[in-house]
Design a protein around this motif. Structure first.
Motif, PDB file in Angstrom:
ATOM      1  N   TRP B  47       0.911  -1.158   0.127  1.00  0.00           N
ATOM      2  CA  TRP B  47       0.004   0.124   0.033  1.00  0.00           C
ATOM      3  C   TRP B  47       0.842   1.384  -0.032  1.00  0.00           C
ATOM      4  N   GLU B  48       0.597   2.142  -0.877  1.00  0.00           N
ATOM      5  CA  GLU B  48       1.334   3.361  -1.049  1.00  0.00           C
ATOM      6  C   GLU B  48       0.797   4.379   0.090  1.00  0.00           C
ATOM      7  N   LYS B  49       1.227   5.577   0.109  1.00  0.00           N
ATOM      8  CA  LYS B  49       0.737   6.768   1.018  1.00  0.00           C
ATOM      9  C   LYS B  49      -0.714   7.187   1.038  1.00  0.00           C
ATOM     10  N   PRO B  50      -1.542   7.061   1.985  1.00  0.00           N
ATOM     11  CA  PRO B  50      -2.953   7.559   1.536  1.00  0.00           C
ATOM     12  C   PRO B  50      -2.894   8.829   1.340  1.00  0.00           C
ATOM     13  N   ILE B  51      -3.836   9.309   0.577  1.00  0.00           N
ATOM     14  CA  ILE B  51      -4.000  10.720   0.376  1.00  0.00           C
ATOM     15  C   ILE B  51      -5.462  11.284   0.458  1.00  0.00           C
ATOM     16  N   ILE B  52      -5.553  12.335   1.201  1.00  0.00           N
ATOM     17  CA  ILE B  52      -6.970  12.846   1.187  1.00  0.00           C
ATOM     18  C   ILE B  52      -6.828  14.172   0.314  1.00  0.00           C
ATOM     19  N   LYS B  53      -8.004  14.064  -0.598  1.00  0.00           N
ATOM     20  CA  LYS B  53      -7.897  15.322  -1.461  1.00  0.00           C
ATOM     21  C   LYS B  53      -9.212  15.852  -2.026  1.00  0.00           C
ATOM     22  N   PRO B  54      -9.379  16.759  -2.714  1.00  0.00           N
ATOM     23  CA  PRO B  54     -10.703  17.091  -3.166  1.00  0.00           C
ATOM     24  C   PRO B  54     -11.550  16.151  -3.830  1.00  0.00           C
ATOM     25  N   TYR B  55     -12.494  15.963  -3.671  1.00  0.00           N
ATOM     26  CA  TYR B  55     -13.553  14.602  -4.316  1.00  0.00           C
ATOM     27  C   TYR B  55     -13.611  15.165  -5.791  1.00  0.00           C
ATOM     28  N   GLU B  56     -13.328  14.505  -6.455  1.00  0.00           N
ATOM     29  CA  GLU B  56     -13.507  14.615  -7.894  1.00  0.00           C
ATOM     30  C   GLU B  56     -13.223  13.253  -8.819  1.00  0.00           C
ATOM     31  N   PRO B  57     -13.476  13.308 -10.018  1.00  0.00           N
ATOM     32  CA  PRO B  57     -13.269  12.176 -10.930  1.00  0.00           C
ATOM     33  C   PRO B  57     -11.890  11.601 -11.080  1.00  0.00           C
ATOM     34  N   PHE B  58     -11.472  10.652 -11.473  1.00  0.00           N
ATOM     35  CA  PHE B  58     -10.173  10.121 -11.484  1.00  0.00           C
ATOM     36  C   PHE B  58      -9.934   9.366 -12.980  1.00  0.00           C
ATOM     37  N   LEU B  59      -8.638   9.319 -13.433  1.00  0.00           N
ATOM     38  CA  LEU B  59      -8.615   8.582 -14.577  1.00  0.00           C
ATOM     39  C   LEU B  59      -8.394   7.007 -14.621  1.00  0.00           C
ATOM     40  N   ILE B  60      -8.773   6.363 -15.197  1.00  0.00           N
ATOM     41  CA  ILE B  60      -8.623   4.871 -15.303  1.00  0.00           C
ATOM     42  C   ILE B  60      -8.566   4.459 -16.653  1.00  0.00           C
ATOM     43  N   ASP B  61      -7.756   3.290 -16.878  1.00  0.00           N
ATOM     44  CA  ASP B  61      -7.801   2.507 -18.204  1.00  0.00           C
ATOM     45  C   ASP B  61      -8.960   1.639 -18.213  1.00  0.00           C
ATOM     46  N   PRO B  62      -9.259   1.834 -19.702  1.00  0.00           N
ATOM     47  CA  PRO B  62     -10.549   1.055 -20.124  1.00  0.00           C
ATOM     48  C   PRO B  62     -10.610  -0.594 -19.840  1.00  0.00           C
ATOM     49  N   SER B  63      -9.133  -0.839 -19.945  1.00  0.00           N
ATOM     50  CA  SER B  63      -9.091  -2.293 -19.479  1.00  0.00           C
ATOM     51  C   SER B  63      -9.030  -2.620 -17.960  1.00  0.00           C
ATOM     52  N   ALA B  64      -9.034  -1.715 -17.019  1.00  0.00           N
ATOM     53  CA  ALA B  64      -9.128  -1.960 -15.710  1.00  0.00           C
ATOM     54  C   ALA B  64      -9.997  -3.156 -15.139  1.00  0.00           C
ATOM     55  N   LYS B  65      -9.333  -3.911 -14.280  1.00  0.00           N
ATOM     56  CA  LYS B  65      -9.998  -5.196 -14.364  1.00  0.00           C
ATOM     57  C   LYS B  65     -11.524  -4.898 -13.547  1.00  0.00           C
TER      58      LYS B  65
END
Lengths: 358, 358
Positions: B47-65
């Motif tokens: 697990w990487e470092k958690p981040i709290i950030k503004p609620y927003e859409p995120f980018l994801i690959d169309p082949s994401a499992k």
């Protein structure tokens, strides 16, 4: 650059191609994608104009229903190059019909024929260089649909995204496959979604498959969840058993995927004069046949590997090795299907559909 | 602006707040989100470092499992304001434990306690203004995890994203609820994932629920898939039956979600001196009790509504209306739980956990 294709698809071509960076000799199945993808969104009760554009990540809301409620379905089919460099699909109507059956079961909108099939052909025309020649090579096609509407309340989404991805594939060899007959885990419930090609059916298999792997088996033969007394599927494939000279496979109930390769095998076996029985296959009869030596072959059937011979299976504390067959039905049927797919044999069934390349 | 919180969370605060644009009196459940979210990715085995950030859409690959194989799990819990403006969680350890049980079943990595629970508290501290006072108001918390690794091959992802969203909620009133006992569709298989809070379990219910809606029922009482002879869950809630003065509810098998509200009710009912039997509940005995008038109440139990009384149920061609009860067990238990959640009563069980706000 943007232009309108005949079926009113917006096309945005990639300014460059990744194709020269791809080593087609060492491709891992499902990991490389072509330059473009098709995307079409459903909003306000109707499908918007489809777009073909460069393959790239997209933005999605963290509360999108696909993440929380698993509204997601897909299909898998392939495009094949023949010896004359023509490109062919294998029974794409079957995938189209099943896709919409899956959509209904998952409370998602049906995708119009022209978006799915004409859109696919348009995408293939654009990325045709990604379909390499030579038997075994193919361009794997992944149509899928996800719920992109936002909101963490368990109700169907009102917004969906349909996409098609293309992934070049080499001849699929999965190594020596041993399977274990499931006695506890199962993939589908009566009255569940086992017959739908829903994303939900696959993730649920990963953990039991991992446990099987740890015991030295590559896949699981799924049995009915109520009694574990009947053979249903093998891994993500339909499964066939050859007892003496009779092929046995389970009927496509609501728990079992109605596979395109499966139904092609049933047709070919019948027309070959092979005896084939589509009926519930009891675990007990297969064990008995293995003990007497009457069990000759087991094989999985699916788009990726076409036919995947199984060398042995585990059941309870025993392992049953299958003897090698000089006249393997699996290999005979596989080569017949492949010959049709690559246009090296007659196609009396009109299973193949040419993709216009110009 | 970025700073390190005590548990090593990166915090990027939103430059503005949406809170003044929200009409807290007319919020639809699950549709409004607070200013920030927690995000933590799993890559290369950790697990990487958690981040709290503004609620927003995120980018994801169309082949994401997550899109193709449904590797997705979630939890639902709430934060409550007491009369002294303090903020409390209700049994968050239960949600944490169940989340990791779900993770294991879906072949996903377990989330460390400090990321889930300390991360949640940090997020709540930052967005504390979104938790409004007054009994009935709450801040619904949605931790979830999705497979973000790419590739259309049916095998577990190597990359995951854990997130927590916050959604303000009003007192949940779902209207008059009539349910129909399922005789064909089912939500879980023996040896399946019914006990996991997997996204896959929910989308699969939408279509049967739509059919029930068309018949005038709001929800389905799910029965066991093999025989449809036993009552299991109601919609997305656990279900209780009161026959005379005895409460009946199904045991938390591998097909049934081990609900936090469910187990709190069992505890409270026991300590109230109510008779409660946790055992398979036959459809036949409930029908019989309905006919003789011994069936007094049916109610669903879950985080969103706490307890959801059911006014009647359909079975085959008949509809059974439940008489109103002067001494409703459902309402008594509901008010006891709510009193504990809002700190208006003793909490002898130490179910409530204070959220530090400074």
């Amino acid at each position: 650059m943007s232009e309108n294709a005949p079926i009113d698809i917006e096309v945005i071509l990639s300014p460059t191609s990744k194709i020269n960076q791809v080593d087609f000799e060492s491709i891992t199945f499902g990991s490389t994608f072509s330059d473009h993808m098709l995307q079409c969104d459903f909003r306000n009760g109707s499908w918007e104009k489809p777009i073909i554009k460069p393959y790239e990540p997209f933005l999605i809301d963290p509360s999108a229903k696909v993440f929380h409620y698993g509204q997601a379905i897909f299909e898998g089919l392939k495009a094949y190059r023949d010896a004359h460099d023509k490109l062919w699909l294998f029974r794409p109507d079957q995938n189209y019909d099943r896709f919409n059956k899956s959509a209904i079961r998952m409370a998602m909108p049906e995708v119009p024929r022209e978006i799915f099939l004409d859109g696919l052909k348009e995408l293939l025309k654009i990325d045709q260089q990604w379909a390499k020649g030579g038997v075994g090579n193919s361009l794997y096609i992944r149509p899928f649909m996800i719920a992109i509407g936002s909101g963490v309340i368990a109700a169907p989404s009102t917004q969906y995204r349909f996409m098609i991805l293309l992934s070049p594939a080499r001849s699929y060899y999965s190594g020596t496959v041993k399977v274990i007959v499931s006695e506890y885990y199962s993939r589908a419930a009566n009255g569940g979604i086992g017959a739908a090609k829903a994303a939900a059916n696959y993730g649920a298999q990963f953990y039991p498959t991992k446990l099987a792997n740890e015991k030295g088996y590559q896949q699981i033969i799924w049995t009915d969840d109520a009694t574990h007394g009947f053979m249903e599927e093998s891994g993500t494939m339909n499964v066939f058993f050859r007892v003496n000279d009779t092929l046995l496979t389970a009927p496509a109930t609501e728990r079992i995927l109605d596979g395109v390769t499966r139904k092609s095998i049933i047709q070919l076996a019948t027309d070959n004069g092979m005896k084939i029985e589509v009926r519930p296959v009891a675990v007990a009869e297969i064990i008995e046949a293995a003990k007497t030596g009457e069990l000759k072959e087991i094989f999985g059937a699916g788009t990726a590997a076409v036919i995947n011979p199984i060398v042995g299976f585990g059941y309870r504390d025993d392992y049953y090795e299958l003897p090698e067959q000089a006249d393997s039905f699996a290999l005979k049927l596989k080569s017949q299907i492949i010959d049709i797919q690559y246009k090296n044999a007659e196609d009396p069934y009109n299973w193949t559909v040419e993709v216009p390349l110009t």
